[in-house]
Scaffold this motif. Structure first.
Motif, PDB file in Angstrom:
ATOM      1  N   PRO A   1       0.873  -1.307   0.105  1.00  0.00           N
ATOM      2  CA  PRO A   1       0.110  -0.075   0.076  1.00  0.00           C
ATOM      3  C   PRO A   1       0.575   1.358   0.014  1.00  0.00           C
ATOM      4  N   THR A   2       0.395   2.269  -0.406  1.00  0.00           N
ATOM      5  CA  THR A   2       1.010   3.575  -0.760  1.00  0.00           C
ATOM      6  C   THR A   2       1.022   4.077   0.737  1.00  0.00           C
ATOM      7  N   LEU A   3      -0.178   3.705   1.616  1.00  0.00           N
ATOM      8  CA  LEU A   3      -0.250   4.348   2.841  1.00  0.00           C
ATOM      9  C   LEU A   3      -1.325   3.469   3.416  1.00  0.00           C
TER      10      LEU A   3
ATOM     11  N   ALA B   1      -8.333   1.264   9.081  1.00  0.00           N
ATOM     12  CA  ALA B   1      -8.652  -0.097   8.441  1.00  0.00           C
ATOM     13  C   ALA B   1      -8.773   0.065   6.924  1.00  0.00           C
ATOM     14  N   ILE B   2      -8.196   0.941   6.544  1.00  0.00           N
ATOM     15  CA  ILE B   2      -7.955   1.121   5.019  1.00  0.00           C
ATOM     16  C   ILE B   2      -6.587   1.215   4.550  1.00  0.00           C
ATOM     17  N   GLU B   3      -6.094   0.505   3.786  1.00  0.00           N
ATOM     18  CA  GLU B   3      -5.016   0.515   2.836  1.00  0.00           C
ATOM     19  C   GLU B   3      -5.288   1.227   1.534  1.00  0.00           C
TER      20      GLU B   3
ATOM     21  N   GLY C   1      -1.373  11.577   3.612  1.00  0.00           N
ATOM     22  CA  GLY C   1      -1.028  10.864   4.622  1.00  0.00           C
ATOM     23  C   GLY C   1      -2.604  10.124   5.238  1.00  0.00           C
ATOM     24  N   THR C   2      -3.626  10.405   4.455  1.00  0.00           N
ATOM     25  CA  THR C   2      -4.967   9.980   5.013  1.00  0.00           C
ATOM     26  C   THR C   2      -5.731   9.522   3.892  1.00  0.00           C
ATOM     27  N   VAL C   3      -6.904   8.765   4.195  1.00  0.00           N
ATOM     28  CA  VAL C   3      -7.806   8.389   3.127  1.00  0.00           C
ATOM     29  C   VAL C   3      -8.580   9.783   2.260  1.00  0.00           C
ATOM     30  N   ALA C   4      -8.807  10.415   3.382  1.00  0.00           N
ATOM     31  CA  ALA C   4      -9.388  11.785   2.837  1.00  0.00           C
ATOM     32  C   ALA C   4      -8.507  12.635   1.743  1.00  0.00           C
ATOM     33  N   GLU C   5      -7.586  12.578   2.530  1.00  0.00           N
ATOM     34  CA  GLU C   5      -6.630  13.493   1.310  1.00  0.00           C
ATOM     35  C   GLU C   5      -6.049  12.689   0.231  1.00  0.00           C
ATOM     36  N   ALA C   6      -6.335  11.249   0.216  1.00  0.00           N
ATOM     37  CA  ALA C   6      -5.940  10.449  -1.022  1.00  0.00           C
ATOM     38  C   ALA C   6      -7.338  10.546  -2.053  1.00  0.00           C
ATOM     39  N   LEU C   7      -8.237  10.684  -1.377  1.00  0.00           N
ATOM     40  CA  LEU C   7      -9.703  10.942  -2.081  1.00  0.00           C
ATOM     41  C   LEU C   7      -9.563  12.245  -2.809  1.00  0.00           C
ATOM     42  N   ARG C   8      -9.238  13.323  -2.154  1.00  0.00           N
ATOM     43  CA  ARG C   8      -9.253  14.475  -2.467  1.00  0.00           C
ATOM     44  C   ARG C   8      -8.395  14.825  -3.850  1.00  0.00           C
TER      45      ARG C   8
ATOM     46  N   VAL D   1     -17.515   2.259   7.288  1.00  0.00           N
ATOM     47  CA  VAL D   1     -17.744   3.271   8.335  1.00  0.00           C
ATOM     48  C   VAL D   1     -16.597   4.637   7.851  1.00  0.00           C
ATOM     49  N   GLU D   2     -15.291   3.910   8.165  1.00  0.00           N
ATOM     50  CA  GLU D   2     -14.299   4.944   7.966  1.00  0.00           C
ATOM     51  C   GLU D   2     -14.350   5.569   6.539  1.00  0.00           C
TER      52      GLU D   2
END
Length: 543
Positions: free
Chosen positions: A379-381, A385-387, A400-407, A528-529
């Protein structure tokens, strides 16, 4: 006597743009030629394929002999206490039977998945009452073959002779027909080979499982037959000509997506069936119409549809709908088949091939044939519970976060593009994943589709590679609490599911489309996350 089938175009501007196309189609007598199975309608390049794919226009008559066979078999099965029907099929082999039975309110267990949990749920039903319908045109569909092998072993382990419980629907001369007859399976139905899968609703592929489950399939044929005179008429009033012209005119003005909402049709899941029909038929040569199926009447789905989308109500017209279609299911099947074939003529493409579907299958097969289903992905990060796995150059360092990756991922979508959410999960136990579609659509302003993997590979998967190349692809995969062996095959269902996700992602990335795979190490917690991360995106601020 004509059935009630109608197409309304409440959008005055669209109706005006469609009118000359309707007149031209009528003047060229295309409806009558299509009904007569004229393979020249799409040009010389398409003619070889079209010449062996047009028998669907007369299925309302040619499928009649099936009714007595299906009724007789259903009576036999019920007399033996066999009243639970499980269907193993993909794409055209499962979407129509699911719509038919859901609309009729009769139970049918549909297996169009490689998720081990969902297949295990189907296995946990009462096998003493179960028959398995194995449905595949080619007879080589890997998912369907896996289901057959798994159920055959389960029957044996429960002291049941599998040959008494397996019914096959396939094309004549297919590998499956030969194998089924050699094995002595209870019944083999062969369908008209001159009908493509997505046009096969009124063939044995649609009628056998639905009829065995208890749906009134004779009424489907009756409604299609009653609508046929209107649909073959070379007249401005022909609803198929009006629908095709409206879609063609909308595409010409740049509306390359078609947003579908059910507005009280009484037909359950129709959007999933028409999604495959339109996406596979038109999504090629860098053009096409992308179906976007929204939830219920979903007013925001219509209200937020921009200039790049046409809005279609399946049922009565509602505010925001540019087109609406009404009529019973059998008539709607035929209406949309006629209209989609004619849209192919207007777009200048062959509506009967699917040139890009095999790419993902080949990539998945290459991974399965490798050691342990292919190399482990790093995984990149990892965030909770999310890779996060990113393909392409769109993800910058420091995320560094899922939210940042989504953006970052959503920002890579071009203006007028779309987001495709592809959930390789259990569509029953993980059904909450579907909330991602409206949540992303509202926050990005982009048309957003949702598909369960691998079933979308037999549907919108063609458009993703062959249609307008402006999509970004969000894959959701997850660890499985259990796995299932596929008898006499060197892979498990979880391994197959993983290979299908990675294979399709690889094909998309090779075409320089942004792909973000979010792997849930704990499905319940991870979902959920993930939903929270999407909800944290500001309205319109992700692009």
């Amino acid at each position: 006597m004509a059935t009630e089938i109608s197409v309304d175009i409440p959008d005055v501007a669209l109706a005006a743009e469609a009118r000359p196309l309707v007149e031209q189609l009528a003047a060229d007598a295309v409806a009558g030629k299509l009904a007569a199975q004229d393979a020249t309608l799409w040009g010389p390049d398409a003619e070889p394929e079209a010449s062996i794919r047009l028998s669907w226009t007369t299925l309302h008559e040619s499928s009649r002999p099936l009714l007595a066979e299906i009724d007789a078999l259903r009576a036999e099965l019920r007399a033996e206490g066999l009243d639970r029907v499980v269907l193993a099929g993909m794409g055209g082999s499962s979407l129509a039977p699911e719509v038919i039975t859901a609309s009729a309110g009769v139970p049918l267990v549909v297996l169009d998945t490689t998720d081990p949990g969902q297949v295990a749920d189907a296995l946990s039903g009462d096998l003493s009452r179960t028959v398995l319908v194995v449905s595949s045109k080619s007879g080589t569909t890997v998912e369907t073959d896996s289901h057959r092998r798994i159920f055959e072993r389960a029957f044996q382990q429960n002291g049941i002779d599998p040959v008494t419980r397996i019914i096959v629907v396939t094309d004549p001369g297919s590998p499956m027909e030969s194998a089924a007859r050699e094995a002595g399976y209870r019944k083999v139905f062969t369908a008209d080979p001159h009908v493509g899968g997505r046009y096969s609703a009124l063939t044995a592929f649609g009628l056998v499982p639905a009829g065995l489950a208890g749906a009134d399939i004779a009424a489907l044929l009756d409604d299609a037959a009653a609508a046929f005179p209107e649909l073959e008429a070379d007249a401005d009033s022909n609803p198929a000509l009006r629908l095709a012209a409206a879609l063609g005119a909308a595409h010409a003005r740049g509306a390359e997506k078609v947003v579908f909402a059910d507005t009280g049709s009484g037909i359950k899941g129709f959007g999933d069936w028409v999604e495959q029909l339109i996406a596979e038929s038109t999504g090629k040569d860098g053009t096409g119409l992308l179906p976007v199926v929204v939830e219920g009447t979903d007013a925001p789905g219509f209200a937020d549809a921009g200039a790049d989308a046409t809005t279609v109500a399946v049922g009565p017209a509602v505010e925001g709908a540019q087109i609406s279609t009404t009529g019973p299911l059998g008539a709607q099947f035929l209406l949309w088949e006629f209209a989609t074939a004619l849209v192919g003529r207007l777009l200048g493409i062959n509506p009967f091939d699917q040139p890009d579907v095999e790419a993902a299958k080949k990539a998945a097969r290459a991974l399965l044939d490798g050691p342990a289903g292919g190399p482990a992905a790093t995984p990149t990060l990892v965030d909770g519970a999310i890779e996060v796995h990113a393909s392409g150059s769109w993800l910058s360092a420091g995320v560094g976060t899922v939210a940042e990756a989504l953006r970052a991922f959503l920002a890579a979508a071009p203006e007028g593009g779309y987001v495709a959410v592809q959930a390789y999960l259990d569509r029953l136990d993980d059904a909450s994943a579907a909330v991602l579609r409206p949540e992303l659509a509202r926050r990005t302003g982009l048309q957003t589709t949702f598909g369960w993997g691998p079933r979308f590979l037999h549907s919108t998967g063609q458009y993703h590679k062959g249609g307008h190349q402006n999509g970004v692809f969000l894959q959701i995969t997850g660890d499985s609490e259990q796995d299932l062996e596929v008898p006499d095959r060197p892979y498990t269902l979880a391994g197959l599911q993983r290979a299908q996700a990675l294979g399709d992602g690889q094909v998309l990335a090779d075409r320089e489309r942004p792909v973000l795979r979010l792997h849930l190490t704990d499905r319940a917690v991870g979902l959920v996350e993930l939903v929270k991360a999407v909800q944290d995106l500001s309205q319109g601020g992700s692009r």
